[in-house]
Write a protein that holds these residues in place. Structure first.
Motif, PDB file in Angstrom:
ATOM      1  N   GLY A   1       0.821  -1.197   0.000  1.00 35.57           N
ATOM      2  CA  GLY A   1       0.000   0.000   0.000  1.00 35.57           C
ATOM      3  C   GLY A   1       0.857   1.249   0.000  1.00 35.57           C
ATOM      4  N   SER A   2       0.341   2.309  -0.603  1.00 34.67           N
ATOM      5  CA  SER A   2       1.132   3.536  -0.753  1.00 34.67           C
ATOM      6  C   SER A   2       0.364   4.763  -0.306  1.00 34.67           C
ATOM      7  CB  SER A   2       1.525   3.733  -2.228  1.00 34.67           C
ATOM      8  OG  SER A   2       2.245   2.637  -2.727  1.00 34.67           O
ATOM      9  N   LEU A   3       1.088   5.714   0.248  1.00 31.08           N
ATOM     10  CA  LEU A   3       0.542   7.024   0.597  1.00 31.08           C
ATOM     11  C   LEU A   3       1.271   8.095  -0.198  1.00 31.08           C
ATOM     12  CD1 LEU A   3       0.261   6.826   4.499  1.00 31.08           C
ATOM     13  CD2 LEU A   3      -1.628   6.774   2.850  1.00 31.08           C
ATOM     14  N   PRO A   4       0.540   8.959  -0.923  1.00 26.52           N
ATOM     15  CA  PRO A   4       1.175  10.078  -1.617  1.00 26.52           C
ATOM     16  C   PRO A   4       1.478  11.193  -0.622  1.00 26.52           C
ATOM     17  CG  PRO A   4      -1.190  10.122  -1.985  1.00 26.52           C
ATOM     18  CD  PRO A   4      -0.921   8.908  -1.148  1.00 26.52           C
ATOM     19  N   CYS A   5       2.708  11.668  -0.622  1.00 24.70           N
ATOM     20  CA  CYS A   5       3.132  12.608   0.423  1.00 24.70           C
ATOM     21  C   CYS A   5       3.535  13.983  -0.095  1.00 24.70           C
ATOM     22  CB  CYS A   5       4.308  12.013   1.205  1.00 24.70           C
ATOM     23  SG  CYS A   5       3.943  10.410   1.963  1.00 24.70           S
ATOM     24  N   ALA A   6       3.607  14.174  -1.402  1.00 24.63           N
ATOM     25  CA  ALA A   6       4.177  15.405  -1.954  1.00 24.63           C
ATOM     26  C   ALA A   6       3.359  16.651  -1.640  1.00 24.63           C
ATOM     27  CB  ALA A   6       4.350  15.273  -3.461  1.00 24.63           C
ATOM     28  N   MET A   7       2.070  16.498  -1.326  1.00 18.69           N
ATOM     29  CA  MET A   7       1.235  17.667  -1.039  1.00 18.69           C
ATOM     30  C   MET A   7       0.897  17.781   0.444  1.00 18.69           C
ATOM     31  SD  MET A   7      -1.249  17.730  -4.391  1.00 18.69           S
ATOM     32  CE  MET A   7      -1.859  19.381  -4.030  1.00 18.69           C
ATOM     33  N   HIS A   8       1.618  17.043   1.286  1.00 15.14           N
ATOM     34  CA  HIS A   8       1.375  17.086   2.728  1.00 15.14           C
ATOM     35  C   HIS A   8       2.600  17.604   3.466  1.00 15.14           C
ATOM     36  CE1 HIS A   8      -2.323  15.073   2.004  1.00 15.14           C
ATOM     37  NE2 HIS A   8      -1.815  13.888   1.771  1.00 15.14           N
TER      38      HIS A   8
ATOM     39  N   ARG B   1       4.961  17.387   7.176  1.00 23.34           N
ATOM     40  CA  ARG B   1       5.483  16.273   7.966  1.00 23.34           C
ATOM     41  C   ARG B   1       4.439  15.713   8.926  1.00 23.34           C
ATOM     42  NH1 ARG B   1      10.760  16.648  12.069  1.00 23.34           N
ATOM     43  NH2 ARG B   1      10.398  14.640  13.115  1.00 23.34           N
ATOM     44  N   ALA B   2       3.691  16.570   9.590  1.00 26.84           N
ATOM     45  CA  ALA B   2       2.696  16.108  10.565  1.00 26.84           C
ATOM     46  C   ALA B   2       1.592  15.319   9.881  1.00 26.84           C
ATOM     47  CB  ALA B   2       2.118  17.303  11.318  1.00 26.84           C
TER      48      ALA B   2
ATOM     49  N   GLN C   1      -1.118  10.163   8.822  1.00 26.59           N
ATOM     50  CA  GLN C   1      -1.700   9.197   7.891  1.00 26.59           C
ATOM     51  C   GLN C   1      -1.019   7.834   8.016  1.00 26.59           C
ATOM     52  OE1 GLN C   1      -2.103  10.487   3.856  1.00 26.59           O
ATOM     53  NE2 GLN C   1      -3.428  12.202   4.385  1.00 26.59           N
ATOM     54  N   ALA C   2       0.290   7.827   8.145  1.00 29.01           N
ATOM     55  CA  ALA C   2       1.001   6.560   8.306  1.00 29.01           C
ATOM     56  C   ALA C   2       0.559   5.843   9.583  1.00 29.01           C
ATOM     57  CB  ALA C   2       2.507   6.793   8.320  1.00 29.01           C
ATOM     58  N   ALA C   3       0.385   6.608  10.660  1.00 25.80           N
ATOM     59  CA  ALA C   3      -0.060   6.016  11.921  1.00 25.80           C
ATOM     60  C   ALA C   3      -1.460   5.435  11.785  1.00 25.80           C
ATOM     61  CB  ALA C   3      -0.024   7.066  13.031  1.00 25.80           C
ATOM     62  N   GLU C   4      -2.310   6.115  11.036  1.00 29.78           N
ATOM     63  CA  GLU C   4      -3.682   5.633  10.836  1.00 29.78           C
ATOM     64  C   GLU C   4      -3.682   4.321  10.060  1.00 29.78           C
ATOM     65  OE1 GLU C   4      -7.985   7.390   9.273  1.00 29.78           O
ATOM     66  OE2 GLU C   4      -6.220   8.693   9.335  1.00 29.78           O
ATOM     67  N   VAL C   5      -2.850   4.230   9.044  1.00 32.62           N
ATOM     68  CA  VAL C   5      -2.760   2.982   8.276  1.00 32.62           C
ATOM     69  C   VAL C   5      -2.275   1.856   9.172  1.00 32.62           C
ATOM     70  CG1 VAL C   5      -1.566   1.794   6.396  1.00 32.62           C
ATOM     71  CG2 VAL C   5      -2.410   4.120   6.054  1.00 32.62           C
TER      72      VAL C   5
ATOM     73  N   PHE D   1      11.153  16.431  -1.829  1.00 38.78           N
ATOM     74  CA  PHE D   1      11.620  15.784  -0.612  1.00 38.78           C
ATOM     75  C   PHE D   1      12.735  16.606   0.017  1.00 38.78           C
ATOM     76  CE2 PHE D   1      14.069  12.362   1.569  1.00 38.78           C
ATOM     77  CZ  PHE D   1      13.048  11.828   2.349  1.00 38.78           C
ATOM     78  N   ASP D   2      12.611  16.853   1.331  1.00 36.44           N
ATOM     79  CA  ASP D   2      13.586  17.702   2.007  1.00 36.44           C
ATOM     80  C   ASP D   2      13.901  17.147   3.392  1.00 36.44           C
ATOM     81  OD1 ASP D   2      11.315  18.277   3.497  1.00 36.44           O
ATOM     82  OD2 ASP D   2      11.111  20.337   2.760  1.00 36.44           O
ATOM     83  N   ASP D   3      14.624  17.934   4.163  1.00 39.43           N
ATOM     84  CA  ASP D   3      15.068  17.484   5.478  1.00 39.43           C
ATOM     85  C   ASP D   3      13.884  17.136   6.390  1.00 39.43           C
ATOM     86  OD1 ASP D   3      17.344  17.326   7.586  1.00 39.43           O
ATOM     87  OD2 ASP D   3      15.858  18.654   8.503  1.00 39.43           O
ATOM     88  N   ALA D   4      12.837  17.956   6.357  1.00 46.64           N
ATOM     89  CA  ALA D   4      11.683  17.703   7.221  1.00 46.64           C
ATOM     90  C   ALA D   4      11.001  16.386   6.863  1.00 46.64           C
ATOM     91  CB  ALA D   4      10.688  18.863   7.115  1.00 46.64           C
ATOM     92  N   MET D   5      10.843  16.134   5.580  1.00 43.26           N
ATOM     93  CA  MET D   5      10.218  14.875   5.179  1.00 43.26           C
ATOM     94  C   MET D   5      11.126  13.688   5.449  1.00 43.26           C
ATOM     95  SD  MET D   5       7.168  15.141   4.375  1.00 43.26           S
ATOM     96  CE  MET D   5       5.867  16.083   3.603  1.00 43.26           C
ATOM     97  N   CYS D   6      12.415  13.906   5.338  1.00 40.73           N
ATOM     98  CA  CYS D   6      13.346  12.832   5.665  1.00 40.73           C
ATOM     99  C   CYS D   6      13.250  12.478   7.151  1.00 40.73           C
ATOM    100  CB  CYS D   6      14.770  13.246   5.297  1.00 40.73           C
ATOM    101  SG  CYS D   6      15.941  11.871   5.279  1.00 40.73           S
ATOM    102  N   ALA D   7      13.098  13.493   7.979  1.00 42.32           N
ATOM    103  CA  ALA D   7      12.910  13.252   9.407  1.00 42.32           C
ATOM    104  C   ALA D   7      11.624  12.467   9.667  1.00 42.32           C
ATOM    105  CB  ALA D   7      12.892  14.575  10.162  1.00 42.32           C
ATOM    106  N   ALA D   8      10.585  12.757   8.876  1.00 35.72           N
ATOM    107  CA  ALA D   8       9.338  12.000   9.000  1.00 35.72           C
ATOM    108  C   ALA D   8       9.564  10.538   8.656  1.00 35.72           C
ATOM    109  CB  ALA D   8       8.271  12.603   8.096  1.00 35.72           C
ATOM    110  N   VAL D   9      10.310  10.280   7.589  1.00 35.45           N
ATOM    111  CA  VAL D   9      10.629   8.898   7.211  1.00 35.45           C
ATOM    112  C   VAL D   9      11.387   8.198   8.336  1.00 35.45           C
ATOM    113  CG1 VAL D   9      12.066   7.510   5.662  1.00 35.45           C
ATOM    114  CG2 VAL D   9      10.577   9.282   4.721  1.00 35.45           C
TER     115      VAL D   9
END
Length: 350
Positions: free
Chosen positions: A40-47, A49-50, A55-59, A110-118
């Motif tokens: 399963g995949s979540l699109p993240c480019a328009m979201h 970090r929070a 969304q990942a936690a909900e899945v 993709f940037d530092d904030a999103m990398c921290a989310a990963v």
């Protein structure tokens, strides 16, 4: 289907990746696909970090199975001069009684904030569109334990990705709906069958076929060509869990869905979608359209008014070449059906 190929290492039981599809895919669609045995995949480019973390936690609270987070890696240019674009749209604003709205969220790279989310979420897979992030960010993604998938539209792009150590190449053929993920040279679409054969022949990384695959026959053909799995997007658009507007949904599974083209009108970058009023009247490609991803902001008020009225005149109707053949099923049922159809065709000579 007993062999999920490259996806089996993450816990997938069928060789299917549910495509991310920003604006259409989300938590419910990912949950259904995972329950059916897919990645399963979540699109993240328009979201932000929070939002990605929530969304990942909900899945993960709803289902146990492999999760992919998808990000864009485009270069974000300075805000362009949009005067020509606004002038081109002025008659539509007048016709619809629209007024400029608040700035729309941009598709951000993709940037530092999103990398921290990963690093916090620790998904099974992180996939990238429009190339890869810089090496420092990529190393952090790998250190989180995530596998890295990259999207290629040509053999040259596949080689570039393999040289940088991706765990799988998503071969995106010209039949794919949504944004063409090219990142070297220019947009030069290649039919999926030829692209898969050539990338497989080049070797070195598993291949995931993407582009117009809406049934088990398409998956079986991709596997026969040497792909390890198939990425399916358009077929999931018709699922009740997708978030598309009613007017968009009504086109799926009809002959009208065959009338599609690559267009830059809705984002500033080539993406394949069903022709609507804006594409027919302006043509799918216009020099006045500002650079990706800025074009969508000026269309937002027009889109909102039309969708509230049950019209898709100004909406991006991303769809692959199989859009006229999709079936309306819940995501879990669709995933299992696709896998069963492909399994029944396994080893059958076309």
């Amino acid at each position: 289907m007993s062999d999920a190929g490259v996806l089996a290492r993450f816990g997938a039981t069928v060789p299917i990746v549910q495509a991310p599809m920003a604006g259409a895919g989300g938590v419910a669609l990912a949950i259904g696909a995972i329950r059916g045995g897919a990645l399963g995949s979540l699109p993240c480019a328009m979201h932000d970090r929070a939002q990605v973390a929530a969304q990942a936690a909900e899945v993960r609270a709803a289902v146990c199975g492999p999760l992919n987070l998808n990000f864009f890696c485009h270069a974000l240019p300075d805000p362009p001069d949009e005067s020509a674009w606004h002038a081109l749209l002025a008659p539509y604003y007048e016709r619809e009684g629209a007024v400029p709205g608040a700035p729309a969220p941009l598709r951000r790279p993709f940037d530092d904030a999103m990398c921290a989310a990963v690093e916090s979420i620790r998904p099974d897979v992180v996939s990238f569109h429009f190339g890869l992030p810089d090496i420092a960010l990529l190393d952090r993604v790998r250190a989180s334990g995530a596998a890295v998938f990259g999207n290629a539209t040509t053999v040259a792009e596949a080689r570039w990705l393999v040289e940088r150590g991706v765990d799988a190449v998503i071969a995106q053929g010209e039949e794919a709906g949504g944004h063409a993920g090219w990142f070297l040279d220019r947009h030069a679409p290649v039919p999926l069958a030829a692209l898969v054969r050539d990338i497989v022949a080049a070797g070195q990384a598993p291949v995931i076929a993407a582009g117009g695959i809406v049934d088990g026959a398409g998956i079986a053909e991709a596997l026969r060509l040497g792909a390890s799995a198939a990425q399916v997007g358009t077929a999931y658009l018709a699922a009740p869990e997708s978030m598309i507007a009613a007017a968009y949904r009504a086109l799926l599974g009809t002959a009208a869905a065959r009338d599609a083209a690559f267009t830059t009108l809705f984002s500033g970058r080539e993406a394949r979608g069903i022709r609507n009023r804006l594409m027919r009247e302006l043509g799918p490609i216009r020099a006045e359209v500002p650079a990706f991803p800025y074009a969508s902001a000026a269309l937002a008020p027009l889109r909102a008014l039309a969708e509230a009225d049950g019209r898709s005149d100004y909406s991006p109707l991303w769809a692959g070449s199989g859009a006229a053949r999709v079936r309306s099923m819940h995501a879990e049922e669709l995933t299992r059906t696709l896998a069963a159809e492909a399994d029944a065709l396994a080893g059958v000579t076309p």
